[in-house]
Design a protein around this motif. Structure first.
Motif, PDB file in Angstrom:
ATOM      1  N   LEU A 600     -18.878 -41.526 -19.274  1.00 59.26           N
ATOM      2  CA  LEU A 600     -18.047 -42.097 -18.129  1.00 59.26           C
ATOM      3  C   LEU A 600     -16.543 -41.814 -18.344  1.00 59.26           C
ATOM      4  CD1 LEU A 600     -20.005 -45.467 -17.742  1.00 59.26           C
ATOM      5  CD2 LEU A 600     -20.075 -43.595 -16.240  1.00 59.26           C
ATOM      6  N   ALA A 601     -15.906 -41.800 -19.561  1.00 56.16           N
ATOM      7  CA  ALA A 601     -14.478 -41.795 -19.704  1.00 56.16           C
ATOM      8  C   ALA A 601     -14.056 -40.449 -19.534  1.00 56.16           C
ATOM      9  CB  ALA A 601     -14.253 -42.130 -21.126  1.00 56.16           C
ATOM     10  N   ILE A 602     -15.176 -39.454 -19.864  1.00 60.67           N
ATOM     11  CA  ILE A 602     -14.568 -37.944 -19.563  1.00 60.67           C
ATOM     12  C   ILE A 602     -14.531 -37.735 -17.871  1.00 60.67           C
ATOM     13  CG2 ILE A 602     -15.466 -35.589 -19.911  1.00 60.67           C
ATOM     14  CD1 ILE A 602     -16.342 -36.376 -22.760  1.00 60.67           C
ATOM     15  N   ALA A 603     -15.595 -38.258 -17.265  1.00 61.32           N
ATOM     16  CA  ALA A 603     -15.644 -37.953 -15.894  1.00 61.32           C
ATOM     17  C   ALA A 603     -14.606 -38.775 -15.171  1.00 61.32           C
ATOM     18  CB  ALA A 603     -16.832 -38.656 -15.550  1.00 61.32           C
ATOM     19  N   GLN A 604     -13.917 -39.941 -15.735  1.00 68.81           N
ATOM     20  CA  GLN A 604     -12.971 -40.660 -15.299  1.00 68.81           C
ATOM     21  C   GLN A 604     -11.477 -39.881 -15.541  1.00 68.81           C
ATOM     22  OE1 GLN A 604     -13.083 -43.436 -13.527  1.00 68.81           O
ATOM     23  NE2 GLN A 604     -10.919 -43.427 -12.825  1.00 68.81           N
ATOM     24  N   ALA A 605     -11.439 -39.373 -16.878  1.00 72.61           N
ATOM     25  CA  ALA A 605     -10.327 -38.631 -17.058  1.00 72.61           C
ATOM     26  C   ALA A 605     -10.153 -37.209 -16.298  1.00 72.61           C
ATOM     27  CB  ALA A 605     -10.358 -38.227 -18.630  1.00 72.61           C
ATOM     28  N   ARG A 606     -11.298 -36.761 -16.042  1.00 70.67           N
ATOM     29  CA  ARG A 606     -11.323 -35.516 -15.122  1.00 70.67           C
ATOM     30  C   ARG A 606     -10.706 -35.583 -13.533  1.00 70.67           C
ATOM     31  NH1 ARG A 606     -16.163 -34.072 -15.819  1.00 70.67           N
ATOM     32  NH2 ARG A 606     -15.790 -33.044 -17.835  1.00 70.67           N
ATOM     33  N   ARG A 607     -11.409 -36.965 -13.140  1.00 70.98           N
ATOM     34  CA  ARG A 607     -10.786 -37.098 -11.927  1.00 70.98           C
ATOM     35  C   ARG A 607      -9.126 -37.676 -11.889  1.00 70.98           C
ATOM     36  NH1 ARG A 607     -15.755 -40.023 -11.797  1.00 70.98           N
ATOM     37  NH2 ARG A 607     -14.576 -42.079 -12.095  1.00 70.98           N
ATOM     38  N   ASP A 608      -8.787 -38.478 -12.916  1.00 70.44           N
ATOM     39  CA  ASP A 608      -7.631 -38.956 -12.965  1.00 70.44           C
ATOM     40  C   ASP A 608      -6.460 -37.959 -13.485  1.00 70.44           C
ATOM     41  OD1 ASP A 608      -8.433 -42.477 -13.611  1.00 70.44           O
ATOM     42  OD2 ASP A 608      -8.538 -41.188 -11.649  1.00 70.44           O
ATOM     43  N   GLY A 609      -6.927 -36.987 -13.957  1.00 65.55           N
ATOM     44  CA  GLY A 609      -5.806 -36.067 -14.695  1.00 65.55           C
ATOM     45  C   GLY A 609      -5.409 -36.645 -15.954  1.00 65.55           C
ATOM     46  N   LYS A 610      -5.962 -37.594 -16.595  1.00 65.08           N
ATOM     47  CA  LYS A 610      -5.569 -38.136 -17.746  1.00 65.08           C
ATOM     48  C   LYS A 610      -6.222 -37.420 -19.019  1.00 65.08           C
ATOM     49  CE  LYS A 610      -3.599 -41.715 -16.109  1.00 65.08           C
ATOM     50  NZ  LYS A 610      -2.059 -42.160 -16.646  1.00 65.08           N
ATOM     51  N   SER A 611      -5.821 -37.928 -20.017  1.00 61.46           N
ATOM     52  CA  SER A 611      -6.170 -37.495 -21.346  1.00 61.46           C
ATOM     53  C   SER A 611      -6.976 -38.705 -22.033  1.00 61.46           C
ATOM     54  CB  SER A 611      -5.106 -37.004 -22.294  1.00 61.46           C
ATOM     55  OG  SER A 611      -5.668 -36.538 -23.598  1.00 61.46           O
ATOM     56  N   VAL A 664     -16.265 -44.034 -35.241  1.00 62.35           N
ATOM     57  CA  VAL A 664     -15.646 -43.288 -34.202  1.00 62.35           C
ATOM     58  C   VAL A 664     -15.093 -44.432 -33.266  1.00 62.35           C
ATOM     59  CG1 VAL A 664     -16.423 -41.824 -32.225  1.00 62.35           C
ATOM     60  CG2 VAL A 664     -17.639 -41.563 -34.377  1.00 62.35           C
ATOM     61  N   VAL A 665     -13.736 -43.986 -32.659  1.00 61.80           N
ATOM     62  CA  VAL A 665     -12.898 -44.806 -32.032  1.00 61.80           C
ATOM     63  C   VAL A 665     -12.757 -43.843 -30.707  1.00 61.80           C
ATOM     64  CG1 VAL A 665     -11.091 -45.910 -31.416  1.00 61.80           C
ATOM     65  CG2 VAL A 665     -11.820 -45.933 -33.705  1.00 61.80           C
ATOM     66  N   LEU A 666     -13.271 -44.104 -29.308  1.00 66.11           N
ATOM     67  CA  LEU A 666     -13.014 -43.537 -28.181  1.00 66.11           C
ATOM     68  C   LEU A 666     -11.696 -44.250 -27.421  1.00 66.11           C
ATOM     69  CD1 LEU A 666     -13.962 -41.691 -25.936  1.00 66.11           C
ATOM     70  CD2 LEU A 666     -15.064 -43.449 -24.867  1.00 66.11           C
ATOM     71  N   LEU A 667     -10.722 -43.486 -26.894  1.00 63.16           N
ATOM     72  CA  LEU A 667      -9.313 -44.096 -26.344  1.00 63.16           C
ATOM     73  C   LEU A 667      -9.397 -43.504 -25.105  1.00 63.16           C
ATOM     74  CD1 LEU A 667      -7.124 -43.923 -29.254  1.00 63.16           C
ATOM     75  CD2 LEU A 667      -8.337 -45.915 -28.693  1.00 63.16           C
ATOM     76  N   PRO A 668      -9.937 -44.022 -24.072  1.00 62.60           N
ATOM     77  CA  PRO A 668      -9.794 -43.463 -22.717  1.00 62.60           C
ATOM     78  C   PRO A 668      -8.443 -43.494 -22.030  1.00 62.60           C
ATOM     79  CG  PRO A 668     -11.000 -45.519 -22.393  1.00 62.60           C
ATOM     80  CD  PRO A 668     -10.657 -45.203 -23.852  1.00 62.60           C
ATOM     81  N   GLY A 669      -8.085 -43.144 -20.934  1.00 60.82           N
ATOM     82  CA  GLY A 669      -7.107 -43.130 -20.243  1.00 60.82           C
ATOM     83  C   GLY A 669      -5.514 -43.194 -20.852  1.00 60.82           C
ATOM     84  N   LEU A 670      -5.655 -41.986 -21.562  1.00 60.91           N
ATOM     85  CA  LEU A 670      -4.200 -41.804 -22.384  1.00 60.91           C
ATOM     86  C   LEU A 670      -3.160 -40.720 -21.698  1.00 60.91           C
ATOM     87  CD1 LEU A 670      -5.445 -41.433 -26.019  1.00 60.91           C
ATOM     88  CD2 LEU A 670      -4.813 -43.433 -24.847  1.00 60.91           C
ATOM     89  N   ASP A 671      -2.067 -40.855 -21.827  1.00 60.71           N
ATOM     90  CA  ASP A 671      -1.129 -39.876 -21.322  1.00 60.71           C
ATOM     91  C   ASP A 671      -0.490 -39.029 -22.440  1.00 60.71           C
ATOM     92  OD1 ASP A 671       0.351 -42.224 -19.002  1.00 60.71           O
ATOM     93  OD2 ASP A 671      -1.207 -40.469 -18.836  1.00 60.71           O
ATOM     94  N   GLY A 672      -1.384 -37.827 -23.069  1.00 60.77           N
ATOM     95  CA  GLY A 672      -1.083 -37.169 -24.219  1.00 60.77           C
ATOM     96  C   GLY A 672      -1.440 -37.724 -25.570  1.00 60.77           C
ATOM     97  N   SER A 673      -0.689 -37.189 -26.637  1.00 59.16           N
ATOM     98  CA  SER A 673      -1.454 -37.496 -27.985  1.00 59.16           C
ATOM     99  C   SER A 673      -0.643 -38.531 -28.606  1.00 59.16           C
ATOM    100  CB  SER A 673      -1.136 -36.136 -28.785  1.00 59.16           C
ATOM    101  OG  SER A 673       0.253 -35.695 -28.821  1.00 59.16           O
ATOM    102  N   ALA A 674       0.928 -38.973 -27.910  1.00 57.80           N
ATOM    103  CA  ALA A 674       1.502 -40.030 -28.646  1.00 57.80           C
ATOM    104  C   ALA A 674       0.719 -41.255 -28.628  1.00 57.80           C
ATOM    105  CB  ALA A 674       2.784 -39.975 -27.932  1.00 57.80           C
TER     106      ALA A 674
END
Length: 765
Positions: A600-611, A664-674
């Motif tokens: 779900l997070a990968i699909a959401q990131a693909r739609r929103d252009g997020k990381s 394992v930690v999953l961090l969705p909805g990021l703007d880059g690596s910072a």
């Protein structure tokens, strides 16, 4: 009759004289037999005592020898001497040297100096190079266990028996001696615990005749050599056995029982004065002789009295037989079973009814035990009543049994005690009357009602019945447990007051299915709801089905409701659903739930252009915690670490336990690596504080790797591989840090400086 009686009396006198002479001969033989028995008993007792002591001492020496052998084997290994002193002591002295009475273990070098001490990390300053056991191994003239000369200990001043083994360098040259000691007082403690009786002694000697211990004579003769004694030579030549000889120390005649202790150069003997062995026999011989003379004189005197008594008994017996005939005739014609049983429950009288009911012939009844007549089961049923009757309490009760023809009889039994002049019960009068016909009618009525009651009580569901007015008439035990009402309290109350269903969602009341069944005249299908216990307030989730009760004309006279408790089954289903997606130890999402959230997070990131970021984490030093504090403490560490992880991330992030100490930690909805690096720093900071484990403060490090979507992969598997490789790079770079994956063939980028943490586990004291 008189001449015959006089002739019989004359013969009886001579017979009595012959019997008295026989008594004298038997007593003489008995006295001699008692003497032999006393002597044999003493010999057997001493032999058994020597054997038992031999086994005990042999076992102790075997234990000490194996311990010394183990110590010699360890100190003969060069690598042991390279270990730290405390660790070397634990390796060499592994707590196997635990025999009672044994002292400390000392390891001597080739000069006789103490270099290892089982009692202290720093060995005591002693040189034992002059001891006989050291010289025996130093000269190369002895192998295996050496039992030394008993000497006073230079450390404690106590008399000891040294036991030693040599140890050698890898090239076979002499390296030193391992020596232990047994307190000589220990042998006195062992021997003193035995009930030896007067004039007994126990001696422990070396095979060369040197005295080690003499009990109960103290330590005066310790170390003394008796090698020239004839007794010692016999001990040495024969190994084990028994002899009567004069003691070398005090010259007293004693019975010696001796035996070699195992395969060791030790001789053990038990000695006992011959006078003490036969002392009791001398007293018995005088007493038995006097008693035999008294019996012989009494035998002749009693013969004359017996003839006169025999005549009187014959006259009394004739009158008793006549009275017994009259009594039996009366009792045999009574319809009840009548008998008399003595206080040992053996028959003294039984009428003819016993034969008709049990099939036992009249001549076999006298002396028969009641259990043989009744059988085991029926006797066990009657035993409590018999016991009370023999205590003086009359008993009247009913019983059921099968007679000899297989016909079941129900009877009324009466036990009447028969006390003597002092009040002690000497027997019981028994009368048993058949009441089978009356009882059969009563049982038929009772069984019908009992069958219905037991059926309702034995089912596992709650059963509630009400009359046509809706008032409760019956609750079975299960219904009492669910509602909190007792059956006698609920009777006459409105059924809606006793049992009412509430909605599991909003606590609203359901319409009573039982009243619906009475109103509709038909069964009502299962309705699920909540029943609240009357007193405790406990809630039960149940399914209630109801059916009307009609008479033979079809009119509704009441209804019955069956409530099935489904609380545990519903809770189990919910629990199983939770366990399918969460880790049982930390209650974190497992791999299955992580896969769903990651998709779900990968699909959401693909739609929103997020990381998004995937972090792999591994605890540094977790194995050391498990090994030192135990797996239970390790599990407690994982649970605490999981809570810190959850506190360091957002509510929208997912923390998953991968297995073992990997997370394992999953961090969705990021703007880059910072942002991911910031979270990594928070996680490191959260784990910086020590953990409280088993009463100790333990500092545990953390290594982690980060992979980003879409730079490092577009699937969870690809991101997991790259984050895992970055984590291992962090471990190889010094641990306690995060590394950011930098692509194929490139070195991961550190998130924190290399000096941020030191690897390993620290325990704060």
């Amino acid at each position: 009759m008189l001449p015959v009686r006089q002739f019989f009396s004359h013969r009886l006198f001579w017979l009595a004289l012959l019997v008295s002479l026989g008594i004298g001969a038997l007593f003489a033989r008995s006295i001699w037999t008692i003497r032999s028995d006393e002597w044999n008993y003493a010999a057997q007792s001493n032999t058994q005592l020597v054997r038992s002591l031999d086994q005990g001492l042999g076992w102790m020496l075997d234990t000490l020898d194996k311990s010394l052998e183990g110590v010699a084997r360890e100190v003969g290994r060069p690598e042991v001497w390279g270990l730290p002193a405390e660790l070397r002591a634990r390796v060499v002295f592994d707590n196997s040297f635990q025999a009672r009475g044994a002292g400390d273990v000392l390891v001597l070098d080739s000069q006789g100096d103490v270099v290892l001490d089982s009692a202290a990390t720093v060995p005591r300053k002693l040189n034992l190079g002059d001891r006989d056991y050291f010289r025996a191994f130093q000269s190369g003239g002895h192998q295996g266990l050496f039992i030394g000369q008993p000497v006073p200990s230079r450390a404690t001043g106590l008399n000891i028996l040294p036991l030693a083994r040599g140890y050698y360098h890898p090239d076979g040259s002499f390296a030193g001696v391992v020596v232990a000691a047994i307190r000589l007082s220990y042998f006195n403690e062992i021997f003193g615990a035995l009930d030896l009786g007067p004039y007994h002694g126990i001696n422990l000697l070396r095979s060369d005749g040197v005295v080690i211990s003499r009990f109960p004579y103290g330590d005066l003769d310790v170390g003394r050599s008796l090698a020239d004694s004839p007794n010692i030579r016999r001990f040495q030549q024969e190994g084990s056995g028994m002899l009567v000889a004069n003691a070398a120390v005090d010259g007293a005649e004693r019975l010696y029982t001796f035996r070699h202790v195992g395969n060791y150069p030790l001789i053990l003997n038990v000695s006992q004065s011959t006078d003490s062995i036969l002392a009791r026999w001398y007293r018995s011989a005088w007493g038995l002789g006097a008693f035999a003379l008294l019996l012989m004189a009494s035998c002749v005197g009693l013969a004359a009295l017996f003839v006169r008594e025999l005549t009187l008994r014959q006259q009394v017996s004739a009158r008793l037989r006549e009275a017994e005939h009259n009594t039996r005739t009366i009792l045999d014609n009574m319809p009840s079973m009548i008998g008399y049983w003595d206080d040992g429950l053996r028959n003294r009288f039984a009428n003819k009814a016993y034969f008709e009911w049990f099939g036992v012939q009249a001549e076999k009844m006298p002396g028969m035990h009641l259990s043989d007549l009744l059988g085991a089961d029926l006797f066990a049923h009657n035993k409590p009543f018999l016991d009370r009757a023999l205590q003086g309490e009359p008993q009247v009760f009913e019983c059921t049994f099968s007679d000899v023809h297989g016909v079941a009889r129900h009877a009324m039994a009466s036990y009447l005690p028969d006390p003597d002049e002092t009040g002690k019960v000497r027997g019981v009068f028994v009368q048993v009357t058949d009441i089978s016909d009356r009882k059969r009618l009563e049982d038929e009525q009772f069984n019908e009602k009992e069958r219905m009651r037991l059926t309702l009580q034995s089912i596992g569901d709650a059963v509630v019945s009400a009359d046509a007015r809706g008032q409760v008439t019956y609750l079975n035990p299960v219904a009492e447990r669910l509602t909190g009402w007792q059956a006698f309290d609920a009777a006459g109350h409105n059924v809606d007051e006793v049992v009412h269903l509430r909605s599991p969602e909003d606590e609203s009341r359901h319409i009573s299915p039982l009243r619906q069944a009475m109103e509709q005249g038909a069964a009502v299908e299962a309705v699920r709801g909540v029943v609240v216990h009357r007193t405790s307030g406990q809630r039960f989730l149940v399914e209630e089905t109801s059916s009307p009760i009609t008479d033979r004309h079809g009119a509704v006279t009441g209804a019955v409701a069956v409530l099935r408790d489904v609380t545990e089954s519903v809770a189990m289903a919910e629990r199983m659903a939770h366990l399918a997606q969460y880790d049982a130890l930390t209650d974190l999402p497992n791999r299955v739930l992580l896969q769903d959230r990651a998709q779900l997070a990968i699909a959401q990131a693909r739609r929103d252009g997020k990381s998004l970021a995937v972090m792999y984490l591994d605890l540094d030093g977790f194995k050391a915690v498990n090994d030192s504090l135990g797996h239970d403490v390790g599990d407690h560490l994982l649970a605490q670490f999981a809570q810190r992880l959850k506190a360091a991330v957002r509510a929208t992030d997912t923390v998953c336990r991968q297995g073992g100490d990997e997370f394992v930690v999953l961090l969705p909805g990021l703007d880059g690596s910072a942002p991911a690096c910031n979270v990594a720093r928070k996680i490191l900071a959260a784990c910086d504080a020590p953990f409280e484990l088993a009463g100790e403060w333990v500092r545990v490090g953390l290594s982690g790797g980060i992979a980003l979507y879409p730079e490092h992969g577009d699937t969870l598997d690809a991101l997991s591989r790259h984050a895992d490789s970055a984590m291992y790079a962090a471990k190889h770079s010094g641990r306690r840090r995060f590394m950011l994956y930098a692509g194929e063939g490139a070195e991961p980028v550190p998130v924190l400086p290399d000096a941020a943490a030191e690897p390993g586990v620290e325990v704060a004291i």
